[in-house]
Design an enzyme around this catalytic site. Sequence first.
Site, PDB file in Angstrom:
ATOM      1  N   CYS A  56       0.829  -1.216   0.000  1.00  0.00           N
ATOM      2  CA  CYS A  56       0.000   0.000   0.000  1.00  0.00           C
ATOM      3  C   CYS A  56       0.864   1.267   0.000  1.00  0.00           C
ATOM      4  CB  CYS A  56      -0.918  -0.061   1.224  1.00  0.00           C
ATOM      5  SG  CYS A  56      -1.589   1.500   1.780  1.00  0.00           S
ATOM      6  N   CYS A  59       0.407   3.672   2.903  1.00  0.00           N
ATOM      7  CA  CYS A  59       0.921   3.035   4.130  1.00  0.00           C
ATOM      8  C   CYS A  59       2.427   3.242   4.240  1.00  0.00           C
ATOM      9  CB  CYS A  59       0.612   1.541   4.139  1.00  0.00           C
ATOM     10  SG  CYS A  59      -1.154   1.165   4.141  1.00  0.00           S
TER      11      CYS A  59
END
Length: 124
Positions: A56, A59
């Site tokens: 991600c 992230c």
Amino acid sequence: HQNTPTIIIPPAPKIPEPPLVPKANLVYIESDPQFDEINKMGGFKGGALYFFATWCGPCKQQAPIFERLAKDNPRTMFYKVDVDICKNSARTMRVSSIPTIFVKTKRFTGLTSREELQKEVNKL
């Protein structure tokens, strides 16, 4: 001509790098049972819980912010949970998008600033 002895100076001994010491207040949760155990003991109530995935993009930007928060707040517990490893934990917490961070009962979804998170951590 005098034979002067050649003095050989050995290289200075290499000083080993200090080992990377894991932060005592930053815990990487490695399984659903580990998550359940900490949750049962009420461990998340006084800390911050970060759900992420290695693939991600946001992230990857959030991780250093979360880790810096842990470093700056040594009396608060910080937990990292990989949603691909701890699928049931993510389901239990109703995490449908990442990054998601919980601080007490407040939920932050998407990339969240350090200041915003720090404001909630201060309330712990």
